[in-house]
Design an enzyme around this catalytic site. Structure first.
Site, PDB file in Angstrom:
ATOM      1  N   ARG A  43      -3.322  -7.551  10.716  1.00 36.61           N
ATOM      2  CA  ARG A  43      -3.949  -7.062   9.487  1.00 36.61           C
ATOM      3  C   ARG A  43      -3.106  -7.343   8.245  1.00 36.61           C
ATOM      4  O   ARG A  43      -3.286  -6.721   7.195  1.00 36.61           O
ATOM      5  CB  ARG A  43      -4.260  -5.558   9.586  1.00 36.61           C
ATOM      6  CG  ARG A  43      -5.328  -5.223  10.611  1.00 36.61           C
ATOM      7  CD  ARG A  43      -5.520  -3.713  10.746  1.00 36.61           C
ATOM      8  NE  ARG A  43      -6.619  -3.415  11.662  1.00 36.61           N
ATOM      9  CZ  ARG A  43      -7.853  -3.113  11.262  1.00 36.61           C
ATOM     10  NH1 ARG A  43      -8.148  -3.067   9.978  1.00 36.61           N
ATOM     11  NH2 ARG A  43      -8.800  -2.850  12.165  1.00 36.61           N
ATOM     12  N   GLY A  89       7.871   3.889  -2.274  1.00 40.98           N
ATOM     13  CA  GLY A  89       6.644   3.480  -2.933  1.00 40.98           C
ATOM     14  C   GLY A  89       6.671   3.766  -4.417  1.00 40.98           C
ATOM     15  O   GLY A  89       7.729   3.981  -5.010  1.00 40.98           O
ATOM     16  N   THR A  90       5.499   3.761  -5.012  1.00 40.42           N
ATOM     17  CA  THR A  90       5.362   4.019  -6.442  1.00 40.42           C
ATOM     18  C   THR A  90       4.615   5.321  -6.658  1.00 40.42           C
ATOM     19  O   THR A  90       3.900   5.807  -5.780  1.00 40.42           O
ATOM     20  CB  THR A  90       4.623   2.872  -7.139  1.00 40.42           C
ATOM     21  OG1 THR A  90       3.340   2.690  -6.519  1.00 40.42           O
ATOM     22  CG2 THR A  90       5.422   1.579  -7.034  1.00 40.42           C
ATOM     23  N   MET A 180       0.060   8.731  -2.990  1.00 44.56           N
ATOM     24  CA  MET A 180      -1.052   8.809  -2.046  1.00 44.56           C
ATOM     25  C   MET A 180      -0.667   8.811  -0.563  1.00 44.56           C
ATOM     26  O   MET A 180      -1.554   8.730   0.288  1.00 44.56           O
ATOM     27  CB  MET A 180      -2.034   7.651  -2.299  1.00 44.56           C
ATOM     28  CG  MET A 180      -2.600   7.617  -3.697  1.00 44.56           C
ATOM     29  SD  MET A 180      -3.892   6.365  -3.938  1.00 44.56           S
ATOM     30  CE  MET A 180      -5.245   7.104  -3.039  1.00 44.56           C
ATOM     31  N   GLU A 181       0.619   8.920  -0.229  1.00 46.74           N
ATOM     32  CA  GLU A 181       0.996   8.808   1.179  1.00 46.74           C
ATOM     33  C   GLU A 181       1.936   9.890   1.714  1.00 46.74           C
ATOM     34  O   GLU A 181       1.981  10.140   2.922  1.00 46.74           O
ATOM     35  CB  GLU A 181       1.671   7.443   1.434  1.00 46.74           C
ATOM     36  CG  GLU A 181       0.754   6.252   1.368  1.00 46.74           C
ATOM     37  CD  GLU A 181       0.506   5.756  -0.042  1.00 46.74           C
ATOM     38  OE1 GLU A 181      -0.588   5.217  -0.294  1.00 46.74           O
ATOM     39  OE2 GLU A 181       1.398   5.920  -0.901  1.00 46.74           O
ATOM     40  N   ASP A 204       4.086   4.363 -13.411  1.00 44.35           N
ATOM     41  CA  ASP A 204       3.203   4.600 -14.545  1.00 44.35           C
ATOM     42  C   ASP A 204       3.250   6.071 -14.936  1.00 44.35           C
ATOM     43  O   ASP A 204       3.685   6.927 -14.157  1.00 44.35           O
ATOM     44  CB  ASP A 204       1.764   4.172 -14.223  1.00 44.35           C
ATOM     45  CG  ASP A 204       1.187   4.908 -13.036  1.00 44.35           C
ATOM     46  OD1 ASP A 204       0.395   5.840 -13.251  1.00 44.35           O
ATOM     47  OD2 ASP A 204       1.537   4.559 -11.890  1.00 44.35           O
TER      48      ASP A 204
END
Length: 241
Positions: A43, A89-90, A180-181, A204
């Protein structure tokens, strides 16, 4: 092997770094790891194992959102005997004083998701980081003289939300940033009896309308990567000598 990971037992180190973007995993492997070998392409969720400071460390993408993180972290913990996962992550900074490129070390993770429903708990579970990993990350950030914040993040199921004021409401509760995680990782780790930490870079500022580019997010957030790699290499001593 699993439906989502073609690695064999032993291909993956005991400590894994997990960026959301698989291309960020590739960048980390090529930039920071020695003798890196790709163990997964299923994937397009690239995964690599190599050496950092002489210690065996893996890096693999998690994809976006709690369901994707839940799948990959579950398989790493349960099918590949991984002991610790560090998310890199961000996040969107929302607290006053949080600026672009700041590091946010997630001590805890609020969420608007129903992810915890699967555990059939008679109450509300509070997902938290491994203190051992968090302590090492704070120490490393201090030694490198980096800008960082430690506290609560919001793990949201929604990127394009229909409620304009929702983020501001979480800000009132002292939440530092939105991503989101993390909550899924922390819950999966808790259920497996394993360790987890989320380190994010503020990409951001949604309440101010400021942001960085996708290329910057993929290739330039190296401070976060170096902190995570340092924590991972030190954690290996307790898991994979």
């Amino acid at each position: 092997m699993t439906p989502h990971n073609e690695a064999k037992k032993g291909d993956i180190a005991k400590v894994v770094l997990m960026p959301g973007d698989p291309l960020r995993a590739k960048f980390i492997a090529e930039t920071f790891l020695e003798n890196a070998v790709c163990f997964n392409t299923v994937r397009g969720m690239l995964g690599y194992t190599g050496l950092y400071n002489g210690k065996r460390v893996s890096v693999m993408g998690s994809g976006m959102g709690m369901p994707s993180m839940g799948i990959y972290s579950y398989e790493l913990y349960h099918c590949y005997d991984v002991e610790a996962i560090i998310r890199i992550g961000t996040a969107g900074g929302i607290a006053d004083g949080v600026e672009l490129r700041d590091l946010v070390l997630a001590m805890g993770a609020c969420t608007d998701s129903n992810f915890a429903h699967q555990y059939r708990l008679p109450g509300t579970f509070a997902p938290t980081a491994s203190f051992e990993l968090l302590e090492k990350a704070v120490q490393t950030a201090r030694e490198k003289n980096l800008r960082y914040r430690v506290g609560n993040v919001l793990t949201s199921d929604i990127f394009y939300g229909d409620c304009e004021n929702e983020t501001a409401e979480w800000k009132k509760m002292g939440v530092l940033a939105v991503e989101m995680e993390t909550a899924a990782l922390y819950m999966t780790a808790a259920r497996a009896g394993k360790q987890a930490l989320s380190i994010t870079t503020v990409s951001d500022l949604p309440l101010k309308g400021e942001s960085t580019s996708s290329e910057e997010r993929q290739k330039t957030f190296t401070q976060m990567m170096e902190v995570a790699l340092t924590v991972a290499s030190e954690a290996v001593d307790g898991h994979d000598k």
